[in-house]
Design an enzyme around this catalytic site. Structure first.
Site, PDB file in Angstrom:
ATOM      1  N   HIS A 201      11.953   2.744   7.757  1.00 13.92           N
ATOM      2  CA  HIS A 201      10.953   2.302   6.586  1.00 13.92           C
ATOM      3  C   HIS A 201      10.804   0.722   6.715  1.00 13.92           C
ATOM      4  O   HIS A 201      10.060   0.480   5.537  1.00 13.92           O
ATOM      5  CB  HIS A 201      11.484   2.746   5.166  1.00 13.92           C
ATOM      6  CG  HIS A 201      10.915   4.173   4.846  1.00 13.92           C
ATOM      7  ND1 HIS A 201      11.073   4.544   3.631  1.00 13.92           N
ATOM      8  CD2 HIS A 201      10.717   5.314   5.834  1.00 13.92           C
ATOM      9  CE1 HIS A 201      10.627   5.991   3.795  1.00 13.92           C
ATOM     10  NE2 HIS A 201      10.507   6.421   4.931  1.00 13.92           N
ATOM     11  N   HIS A 301       1.803   9.888  11.619  1.00  7.31           N
ATOM     12  CA  HIS A 301       2.578  10.025  10.314  1.00  7.31           C
ATOM     13  C   HIS A 301       2.127  11.297   9.475  1.00  7.31           C
ATOM     14  O   HIS A 301       0.706  11.216   9.176  1.00  7.31           O
ATOM     15  CB  HIS A 301       2.660   8.621   9.538  1.00  7.31           C
ATOM     16  CG  HIS A 301       3.201   8.513   8.372  1.00  7.31           C
ATOM     17  ND1 HIS A 301       2.768   8.331   7.309  1.00  7.31           N
ATOM     18  CD2 HIS A 301       4.599   8.684   8.153  1.00  7.31           C
ATOM     19  CE1 HIS A 301       3.531   8.065   6.495  1.00  7.31           C
ATOM     20  NE2 HIS A 301       4.741   8.408   6.860  1.00  7.31           N
TER      21      HIS A 301
HETATM   22 MG   LIG Z   1       8.262   6.386   8.682  1.00  2.61          MG
END
Ligand SMILES: [Mg+2]
Length: 392
Positions: A201, A301
């Site tokens: 992240h 994503h």
């Molecule tokens: Mg990610």
């Protein structure tokens, strides 16, 4: 044929508000569905779509590239920020849905037809649930192994996990050993035939990201995702050069321009544009063409709602460098109630075949959506041990 209006339908799906975009036309029964979900910015995206709408009213919805140029370049400000980029993406996806319906074919047939027979899905061990994101307890390794095993028993051959804990810009061995223990436990649990991805992240500093990448290299990750902030592409490139593990990044980037830089710097092996943020299917196809020239893999994503997944799959069936589709299936139990999808997931191996319904093949049940109205997402705030601000 003309565009007569653009509606947004918000559906609160616990961790995020799905924003479904409906582009209406003057042809009876003809509309397109898109998705413009952007966590913690729902009202801003809805407002941005309302701001764009006057540019499109009365225009031919099948002039997609022309309309994309209008949305990106007109009213002075370019559409390269995340809010405007997401608004453009949602509308663009809906326009492609209309185009497929006009021609009576799935979107991937508009783009040259299927380049593969199936697409593999991967699971997220968090499953879209915040409480499954572990942090520091050494006992987490056992839990990670159990979740990994459960994903495999559920038919998945690949899964993603957040085994790298949040760290300050520089910390000693403790977080490194924690990540190693968690990944080692998962590898031992599932063996070498299953692909494991680890997502940071973008929380680590460039140096911590490098240390994590080197520590996890022996475990043969399928990819190591967002090892540091995307704002520092040079640092991502340094990490990619330091390890053999494929580095993946790109979910926060909007438009082709930062992807060009990422590719020019050889900063990663997998790019992850989010089709609902990067500029929609139109811009994702441009990014894919660039990636093709570098032989870099694409794995968009896709943690959002069902229209985003349909768009990713249609894109994947027509894109040679596409390798795998992110699948969120445990976020809300009624996911299947709000949408009719055109694809079926093969339980053993979790793969899907190309759909046959026109456009994206999805239909949103607007009455079901109304049962889950907008709710403010929970504020996710992160602070380091000394009280300074961290990244969520
Ligand atoms: Mg990610």
């Amino acid at each position: 044929m003309k565009i007569t209006g653009i509606e947004t339908h918000i559906c609160n799906a616990r961790m995020r508000n799905w924003i479904f975009v409906k582009v209406l036309t003057d042809e009876p029964g003809l509309w397109g569905w898109g998705e413009a979900t952007l966590e913690w910015h729902t009202r801003a995206v809805v407002g941005a779509i309302q701001d764009i709408e006057p540019l499109l009213i009365g225009e031919d919805p099948t002039r997609i590239e022309y309309l994309w140029q209008i949305m990106y370049r007109q009213h002075f400000w370019h559409g390269n920020g995340i809010v405007r980029g997401t608004a453009i993406s949602g509308i663009d996806i809906a326009l492609w849905d209309i185009m497929g319906k006009v021609h009576g074919v799935p979107c991937h047939k508009l783009w040259g037809g299927p380049v593969r027979d199936t697409i593999r899905l991967y699971s997220h061990l968090g499953g879209g649930k915040m409480e499954d994101f572990y942090q520091t307890d050494p006992a987490d390794a056992k839990r990670f192994a159990e979740l990994a095993q459960a994903a495999v028993e559920d038919g998945y051959t690949a899964f993603k996990t957040m085994a790298v804990p949040e760290t300050m810009p520089l910390e000693g061995l403790r977080p490194i050993r924690y990540a190693e223990a968690c990944v080692a436990a998962m590898r031992e649990a599932v063996g070498e035939g299953i692909d494991i991805m680890v997502d940071c992240h973008a929380r680590p500093s460039p140096r911590m990201g490098l240390l994590f990448a080197e520590a996890l290299e022996p475990y043969g990750l399928f990819w190591f995702e967002e090892p540091c902030w995307p704002e520092t592409l040079e640092d991502i490139a340094l990490i990619q050069r330091a390890v053999k593990t494929p580095i993946a990044t790109g979910e926060r980037l909007v438009s082709i321009h930062p992807f060009r830089e990422l590719l020019e710097k050889r900063a990663c092996s997998v790019i992850q544009p989010d089709i609902t943020h990067c500029g929609g299917l139109t811009e994702a196809r441009r990014i894919a063409a660039m990636a093709e020239a570098y032989r870099v893999s694409m794995a968009p994503h896709n943690p959002q709602g069902p229209v985003s997944t349909a768009a990713s799959l249609e894109f994947g069936f027509a894109t040679p460098s596409y390798i795998i589709c992110e699948s969120v299936h445990l976020d809300v139990p009624w996911r299947g109630d709000v949408v009719t999808e055109c694809f079926e997931v093969e339980p053993l191996g979790r793969t899907v075949c190309p759909g046959t319904r026109p456009g994206l093949g999805v239909e949103i049940n607007e009455e079901e959506v109304k049962k889950y109205p907008f709710q403010q997402e929970l504020p996710q705030r992160s602070f380091y041990a000394d009280g300074s601000v961290g990244d969520w």
